[in-house]
Design a protein around this motif. Structure first.
Motif, PDB file in Angstrom:
ATOM      1  N   ILE A  60       1.560   7.436 -10.632  1.00  0.00           N
ATOM      2  CA  ILE A  60       0.390   7.763  -9.816  1.00  0.00           C
ATOM      3  C   ILE A  60       0.090   6.650  -8.829  1.00  0.00           C
ATOM      4  N   SER A  61       0.076   5.407  -9.307  1.00  0.00           N
ATOM      5  CA  SER A  61      -0.228   4.281  -8.412  1.00  0.00           C
ATOM      6  C   SER A  61       0.876   4.079  -7.382  1.00  0.00           C
ATOM      7  N   GLN A  62       2.123   4.376  -7.748  1.00  0.00           N
ATOM      8  CA  GLN A  62       3.227   4.242  -6.792  1.00  0.00           C
ATOM      9  C   GLN A  62       3.166   5.322  -5.712  1.00  0.00           C
ATOM     10  N   ALA A  63       2.661   6.507  -6.039  1.00  0.00           N
ATOM     11  CA  ALA A  63       2.488   7.548  -5.026  1.00  0.00           C
ATOM     12  C   ALA A  63       1.479   7.099  -3.984  1.00  0.00           C
ATOM     13  N   VAL A  64       0.386   6.517  -4.445  1.00  0.00           N
ATOM     14  CA  VAL A  64      -0.627   5.985  -3.529  1.00  0.00           C
ATOM     15  C   VAL A  64      -0.036   4.849  -2.706  1.00  0.00           C
ATOM     16  N   ASN A  65       0.706   3.964  -3.366  1.00  0.00           N
ATOM     17  CA  ASN A  65       1.339   2.838  -2.695  1.00  0.00           C
ATOM     18  C   ASN A  65       2.303   3.291  -1.608  1.00  0.00           C
ATOM     19  N   THR A  66       3.130   4.292  -1.912  1.00  0.00           N
ATOM     20  CA  THR A  66       4.153   4.745  -0.968  1.00  0.00           C
ATOM     21  C   THR A  66       3.533   5.226   0.338  1.00  0.00           C
ATOM     22  N   VAL A  67       2.504   6.041   0.232  1.00  0.00           N
ATOM     23  CA  VAL A  67       1.870   6.600   1.430  1.00  0.00           C
ATOM     24  C   VAL A  67       1.129   5.518   2.211  1.00  0.00           C
ATOM     25  N   LEU A  68       0.284   4.753   1.522  1.00  0.00           N
ATOM     26  CA  LEU A  68      -0.536   3.752   2.219  1.00  0.00           C
ATOM     27  C   LEU A  68       0.312   2.646   2.836  1.00  0.00           C
ATOM     28  N   TYR A  69       1.306   2.151   2.093  1.00  0.00           N
ATOM     29  CA  TYR A  69       2.099   1.043   2.613  1.00  0.00           C
ATOM     30  C   TYR A  69       2.931   1.446   3.820  1.00  0.00           C
ATOM     31  N   ASN A  70       3.637   2.556   3.720  1.00  0.00           N
ATOM     32  CA  ASN A  70       4.523   2.951   4.815  1.00  0.00           C
ATOM     33  C   ASN A  70       3.752   3.322   6.074  1.00  0.00           C
ATOM     34  N   LEU A  71       2.577   3.908   5.922  1.00  0.00           N
ATOM     35  CA  LEU A  71       1.747   4.189   7.087  1.00  0.00           C
ATOM     36  C   LEU A  71       1.250   2.884   7.709  1.00  0.00           C
ATOM     37  N   GLY A  72       0.785   1.963   6.860  1.00  0.00           N
ATOM     38  CA  GLY A  72       0.272   0.692   7.372  1.00  0.00           C
ATOM     39  C   GLY A  72       1.342  -0.193   7.991  1.00  0.00           C
ATOM     40  N   ALA A  73       2.543  -0.174   7.405  1.00  0.00           N
ATOM     41  CA  ALA A  73       3.601  -1.088   7.848  1.00  0.00           C
ATOM     42  C   ALA A  73       4.411  -0.540   9.011  1.00  0.00           C
TER      43      ALA A  73
END
Length: 239
Positions: A175-188
């Motif tokens: 669950i936390s990795q799903a949130v991480n994947t979307v937020l990080y790749n959009l931000g980076a």
């Protein structure tokens, strides 16, 4: 299959290294691993590769190992210690940003051969690490919170604190990795890659995270059985 073999080997070596750090240095070893993995993952993520039929950034296995660290600490040491590892990762990122950016302020000599490479790599680093910093703080704390929520739920349902380790480990991480994947790749990478490439990278990263989450299950079961060397020495002195 070259990239695929390297990724599989990296999972074995990196997760094995986490267990060795815990075996010989206890929680201190896991704190050190958090700092190492945080720095290296934020450099390695600049590289995009094709593996298993999908486009993905590197750094995923190293970053996933920090979730393994917090899960081991949650299981063996408690939520407070796990949160301390998260805070260490945040501080490490801030210090790395400041120091790496100071390198770019120097005037290179005429014989310098690495300056251009430094500029290419570390001029992009602040955005990547700032994105990673925010997302890391959110997702790692979410992971620790979810881990203990799942633990409390399974303990209440079956009356045993040791059962369902695989469930709290995998469900909190996925669950936390799903949130991480979307937020990080959009931000980076927003504005760097087109929409189709961003979606492809997100899917690729999350597929890797699913694999790494499942792969770290044996590691956390082994970690639960590990008695750190330093802990054994302290017990011997007390005796």
């Amino acid at each position: 299959m070259h990239n695929e073999i390297l990724l599989i080997l990296s999972i074995v070596v990196i997760y094995g290294s986490v267990l060795l750090m815990y075996r010989y240095f206890g929680r201190t070893g896991l704190f050190c691993w958090t700092a190492i993995a945080t720095i290296l993952a934020n450099i390695e993520v600049l590289r995009v590769v094709d593996a298993f039929g999908i486009e993905q950034t590197l750094g995923n296995v190293l970053f996933a190992s920090t979730f393994l660290v917090t899960d081991i600490l949650s299981e063996k040491e408690g939520a407070t210690t796990a949160k301390k590892a998260v805070t260490l990762g945040i501080v490490t990122s801030v210090v790395f940003i400041l120091i790496s950016q100071s390198w770019l302020l120097y005037q290179p000599s005429a014989s310098d051969w690495a300056g251009e490479s430094f500029e290419i790599i570390f001029s992009n680093t602040p955005r990547l690490i700032l994105a990673s910093l925010v997302v890391y703080a959110i997702c790692q704390r979410l992971d620790v919170w979810l881990y203990h929520k799942w633990w409390a739920l399974t303990t209440r349902l079956c009356g045993d604190t040791r059962r369902f380790l695989w469930l709290r480990n995998n469900f909190s991480t996925l669950i936390s990795q799903a949130v991480n994947t979307v937020l990080y790749n959009l931000g980076a990478f927003w504005g760097i890659y087109d929409g189709a490439t961003l979606v492809s990278i997100c899917i690729g990263c999350y597929v890797v995270f699913i694999i790494t989450s499942i792969a770290d299950t044996p590691a956390i079961y082994l970690a639960r059985k590990i008695r750190p060397v330093e802990e054994g020495k302290e017990d011997a002195k007390g005796a």
